[in-house]
Design a protein around this motif. Structure first.
Motif, PDB file in Angstrom:
ATOM      1  N   ILE A  74       0.769  -1.278  -0.243  1.00 34.80           N
ATOM      2  CA  ILE A  74      -0.282   0.002   0.151  1.00 34.80           C
ATOM      3  C   ILE A  74       0.722   0.930  -0.215  1.00 34.80           C
ATOM      4  CG2 ILE A  74      -2.361   1.372   1.171  1.00 34.80           C
ATOM      5  CD1 ILE A  74      -2.783  -1.404   2.766  1.00 34.80           C
ATOM      6  N   VAL A  75       0.565   2.137  -0.523  1.00 32.48           N
ATOM      7  CA  VAL A  75       1.033   3.501  -0.995  1.00 32.48           C
ATOM      8  C   VAL A  75       0.508   4.016  -0.206  1.00 32.48           C
ATOM      9  CG1 VAL A  75       2.100   5.459  -2.398  1.00 32.48           C
ATOM     10  CG2 VAL A  75       2.565   2.922  -3.647  1.00 32.48           C
ATOM     11  N   ASN A  76       0.898   4.816   0.893  1.00 30.26           N
ATOM     12  CA  ASN A  76       1.144   5.724   1.688  1.00 30.26           C
ATOM     13  C   ASN A  76       1.368   6.997   1.955  1.00 30.26           C
ATOM     14  OD1 ASN A  76      -0.439   3.117   3.364  1.00 30.26           O
ATOM     15  ND2 ASN A  76       1.840   3.042   4.189  1.00 30.26           N
ATOM     16  N   ASP A  77       1.782   7.529   0.922  1.00 32.04           N
ATOM     17  CA  ASP A  77       1.936   9.069   0.653  1.00 32.04           C
ATOM     18  C   ASP A  77       2.827   8.912  -0.340  1.00 32.04           C
ATOM     19  OD1 ASP A  77       2.466  11.974   1.040  1.00 32.04           O
ATOM     20  OD2 ASP A  77       3.409  12.002   2.681  1.00 32.04           O
ATOM     21  N   ALA A  78       2.845  10.426  -1.062  1.00 23.63           N
ATOM     22  CA  ALA A  78       3.730  10.154  -2.084  1.00 23.63           C
ATOM     23  C   ALA A  78       3.932  11.487  -2.640  1.00 23.63           C
ATOM     24  CB  ALA A  78       2.912   9.732  -3.633  1.00 23.63           C
ATOM     25  N   ALA A  79       5.064  12.555  -2.993  1.00 21.17           N
ATOM     26  CA  ALA A  79       5.386  13.739  -3.483  1.00 21.17           C
ATOM     27  C   ALA A  79       6.489  13.600  -3.684  1.00 21.17           C
ATOM     28  CB  ALA A  79       6.592  14.356  -1.521  1.00 21.17           C
ATOM     29  N   TYR A  80       6.157  14.955  -5.297  1.00 23.28           N
ATOM     30  CA  TYR A  80       7.269  14.929  -6.144  1.00 23.28           C
ATOM     31  C   TYR A  80       8.686  16.341  -5.612  1.00 23.28           C
ATOM     32  CZ  TYR A  80       4.303  13.511  -9.489  1.00 23.28           C
ATOM     33  OH  TYR A  80       3.630  13.022 -11.026  1.00 23.28           O
ATOM     34  N   ASP A  81       9.638  16.102  -5.870  1.00 23.78           N
ATOM     35  CA  ASP A  81      10.557  17.096  -5.768  1.00 23.78           C
ATOM     36  C   ASP A  81      10.424  18.135  -6.023  1.00 23.78           C
ATOM     37  OD1 ASP A  81      11.199  17.076  -7.780  1.00 23.78           O
ATOM     38  OD2 ASP A  81      12.580  16.429  -7.821  1.00 23.78           O
ATOM     39  N   GLY A  82      11.465  19.109  -5.563  1.00 22.23           N
ATOM     40  CA  GLY A  82      10.860  20.979  -5.817  1.00 22.23           C
ATOM     41  C   GLY A  82      11.143  21.316  -6.779  1.00 22.23           C
ATOM     42  N   LEU A  83      11.329  20.238  -8.281  1.00 20.23           N
ATOM     43  CA  LEU A  83      11.597  20.477  -9.485  1.00 20.23           C
ATOM     44  C   LEU A  83      10.566  20.353  -9.977  1.00 20.23           C
ATOM     45  CD1 LEU A  83      15.683  20.624 -10.110  1.00 20.23           C
ATOM     46  CD2 LEU A  83      13.923  23.053 -10.026  1.00 20.23           C
ATOM     47  N   GLY A  84       9.775  18.918  -9.845  1.00 15.66           N
ATOM     48  CA  GLY A  84       8.765  18.127  -9.946  1.00 15.66           C
ATOM     49  C   GLY A  84      10.051  16.733 -11.188  1.00 15.66           C
ATOM     50  N   ARG A  85      10.899  16.495 -11.300  1.00 15.25           N
ATOM     51  CA  ARG A  85      11.897  15.668 -11.920  1.00 15.25           C
ATOM     52  C   ARG A  85      10.941  14.146 -11.176  1.00 15.25           C
ATOM     53  NH1 ARG A  85      16.712  19.139 -12.900  1.00 15.25           N
ATOM     54  NH2 ARG A  85      15.913  20.706 -14.418  1.00 15.25           N
TER      55      ARG A  85
END
Length: 315
Positions: free
Chosen positions: A13-24
């Protein structure tokens, strides 16, 4: 931009996800105890960060000069700070354990230095901050300086969420004589909510890392237990704004016209479901609300401070 699929079928199960500041790059926190770094363009796994003893439930990227750092938290209270020593080579830089689950971890804006806030689910509702002074002469973020840990009770019964205030103020848009009187850096503040039903604003004296409560945000129409809180990004707005949502579907936005003045309710509405997460667009123009397990809505500020639904998604 073409859609990119991320195959998380082997991640649990993926509980959290986030892009880095540049979206890469995209980081995911999974129940299989692994933090994964993905290519945002290709959808492929670039790195697997292994070191957690239990399910990873939250993560956060650092920004600015600390962009080589990532922090993750587990449901057993383990918090790991990761550093990218070389491209795609991530190593644990520091670890601590908090009581209960680490519900949320978040880096502060880099203008205040290197600091992380951790929302704990223990009955005392502790917020823990980790800070590290920068080494003189540059080098790796924080150098060999020791980490300082501060804790303070915030919400009896547990902290549900927290959000840092933006470092920029309306003064960044000032022109003419106002520039000389402007304060370029906003006060270091944090919004939090918890099982006590309260949404709180905290102020930090950065040099001493001492926290004190400034305000409690309330509204008669804000019903239910707060699930999430999110500070609106500041792109030159002459005020501060904080949004919060509850398990009964209430979404509220409060406004403070100037630091030191009282907060007032700008708008409160209901999304007819369990409002679990809030996310502002980078410009602060749009507010997304996650509802239940498979629905979300996006709102935009209209005239007279009212918020209008502009799109919805049901999966």
């Amino acid at each position: 931009m073409p859609a990119v699929n991320f195959d998380t079928s082997r991640c649990g199960i993926v509980n959290d996800a986030a892009y880095d500041g540049l979206g890469r790059r995209l980081a995911t926190a999974s129940s299989d105890k692994v933090v994964r770094i993905w290519s945002a363009d290709q959808g492929s796994v670039l790195s697997e960060l292994k070191g957690h003893r239990s399910s990873v439930v939250t993560l956060s990227w650092a920004s600015g000069r600390f962009a080589s750092l990532l922090v993750s938290g587990g449901d057993d209270g383990q918090v790991v700070v990761w550093q990218e020593a070389r491209a795609q080579d991530w190593q644990p830089a520091h670890q601590i354990n908090v009581t209960g689950e680490a519900n949320v971890v978040a880096f502060c804006p880099s203008e205040y230095g290197l600091m992380i806030a951790v929302a704990g689910s223990d009955d005392l509702g502790i917020i823990t901050t980790l800070s590290r002074r920068e080494a003189s002469g540059g080098g790796a973020p924080g150098g060999n300086q020791p980490w300082q840990v501060r804790s303070f009770p915030a919400h009896q019964g547990g902290v549900s969420s927290l959000s840092w205030a933006p470092s920029k103020t309306a003064a960044t848009m000032a022109t003419g004589p106002a520039v000389g009187r402007a304060v370029a850096l906003a006060p270091c503040r944090l919004a939090s909510c918890g099982a006590d039903g309260v949404v709180s604003i905290w102020h930090c004296e950065v040099r001493a890392v001492e926290w004190r409560k400034q305000h409690e945000l309330t509204a008669d129409t804000f019903n239910g237990l707060p699930r999430d809180v999110a500070w609106r990004p500041n792109i030159g707005l002459p005020c501060s704004q904080v949004a919060a949502c509850t398990d009964e579907g209430s979404v509220a936005v409060w406004v403070q016209d100037m630091d030191g003045q009282p907060w007032r309710l700008q708008s409160c509405w209901n999304v007819n479901g369990d409002a679990r997460r809030l996310t502002w667009s980078r410009s602060g123009c749009l507010l997304a609300v996650s509802i239940g397990d498979s629905s979300s809505c996006v709102f935009r500020e209209g005239t007279a401070g009212a918020w209008e639904k502009v799109s919805s998604l049901d999966q």
